[in-house]
Write a protein that holds these residues in place. Sequence first.
Motif, short mmCIF file in Angstrom:
data_model
loop_
_atom_site.label_atom_id
_atom_site.label_comp_id
_atom_site.label_asym_id
_atom_site.label_seq_id
_atom_site.Cartn_x
_atom_site.Cartn_y
_atom_site.Cartn_z
N GLY A 3 0.82 -1.20 0.00
CA GLY A 3 0.00 0.00 0.00
C GLY A 3 0.84 1.24 0.00
O GLY A 3 2.07 1.21 0.08
N ASN A 4 0.16 2.38 -0.09
CA ASN A 4 0.85 3.67 -0.08
C ASN A 4 1.16 4.12 1.34
O ASN A 4 0.37 3.88 2.26
CB ASN A 4 -0.03 4.72 -0.75
N SER A 5 2.28 4.77 1.51
CA SER A 5 2.62 5.30 2.82
C SER A 5 3.55 6.50 2.68
O SER A 5 4.27 6.63 1.69
CB SER A 5 3.28 4.25 3.72
N VAL A 6 3.51 7.36 3.67
CA VAL A 6 4.36 8.55 3.72
C VAL A 6 5.00 8.62 5.10
O VAL A 6 4.31 8.47 6.11
CB VAL A 6 3.54 9.83 3.46
N THR A 7 6.30 8.83 5.12
CA THR A 7 7.03 8.95 6.38
C THR A 7 7.68 10.33 6.42
O THR A 7 8.41 10.71 5.51
CB THR A 7 8.11 7.87 6.50
N GLN A 8 7.43 11.06 7.47
CA GLN A 8 8.07 12.36 7.62
C GLN A 8 8.58 12.50 9.03
O GLN A 8 8.10 11.86 9.96
CB GLN A 8 7.12 13.51 7.25
N MET A 9 9.58 13.37 9.17
CA MET A 9 10.18 13.56 10.47
C MET A 9 9.15 14.12 11.43
O MET A 9 8.33 14.96 11.08
CB MET A 9 11.38 14.50 10.36
N GLU A 10 9.18 13.61 12.65
CA GLU A 10 8.21 14.04 13.64
C GLU A 10 8.81 15.17 14.46
O GLU A 10 9.98 15.20 14.76
CB GLU A 10 7.79 12.88 14.51
N GLY A 11 7.97 16.06 14.88
CA GLY A 11 8.46 17.19 15.63
C GLY A 11 8.23 17.02 17.11
O GLY A 11 8.10 15.90 17.59
N PRO A 12 8.19 18.14 17.79
CA PRO A 12 8.28 19.46 17.16
C PRO A 12 9.70 19.82 16.72
O PRO A 12 10.67 19.36 17.30
CB PRO A 12 7.79 20.41 18.25
N VAL A 13 9.75 20.60 15.66
CA VAL A 13 11.01 21.16 15.19
C VAL A 13 11.01 22.63 15.60
O VAL A 13 10.11 23.37 15.22
CB VAL A 13 11.14 21.02 13.66
N THR A 14 12.00 23.01 16.35
CA THR A 14 12.10 24.38 16.85
C THR A 14 13.32 25.06 16.24
O THR A 14 14.44 24.54 16.34
CB THR A 14 12.19 24.42 18.38
#
Lengths: 114, 115
Positions: free
Chosen positions: B1-12
């Motif tokens: 299936g489709n999936s998206v992975t992105q960096m988790e924050g919080p980014v300060t």
Amino acid sequence: DAGVIQSPRHEVTEMGQEVTLRCKPISGHDYLFWYRQTMMRGLELLIYFNNNVPIDDSGMPEDRFSAKMPNASFSTLKIQPSEPRDSAVYFCASRPQGGNTEAFFGQGTRLTVV
Amino acid sequence: GNSVTQMEGPVTLSEEAFLTINCTYTATGYPSLFWYVQYPGEGLQLLLKATKADDKGSNKGFEATYRKETTSFHLEKGSVQVSDSAVYFCALSAYSGGGADGLTFGKGTHLIIQP
């Protein structure tokens, strides 16, 4: 166009009650999506319609959830009976035909079940 | 299936710093890629998009390039402002010929810019 319109913006209800969320998509858009957003699970696709026909409802969490699209300009998401774990922000989105097009989101309905 | 992975924050970050938010994906079909932004109390708004490999989407000083070889679509901005504080979502739509799919979203990255 006014964009995707959702109502109500906020809903507070007691556990066990029926809740109905409403959505008016952008005129001319062929696809309508219902998403749920929570801190724990992020943004989840619940169901989507193409030309008023439900295409994929595999994201609907349980039988308590149901969605309808009686015509091209209106859709509802119903929860019956509601439970505290249903508390979330529910978004409706629509998009025109074509795989490269983006979806346009409504402002969301914040549901709190107490 | 489709999936998206992105960096988790919080980014300060501090104001005027360089921003990168990483996003990678897996998909069937021929995905289009999107970045959405969500300001507090609002719905998601499209920030930029790219529909084929090597395309660069850009808007409001943000950029992202569709890299098919690394299945990535990283979001960048050269100098962030306090007003950029929001949650950013990477998303894909895999058009497999049978019709457009629902957008698949990453979990979102909360960006906080300090003055």
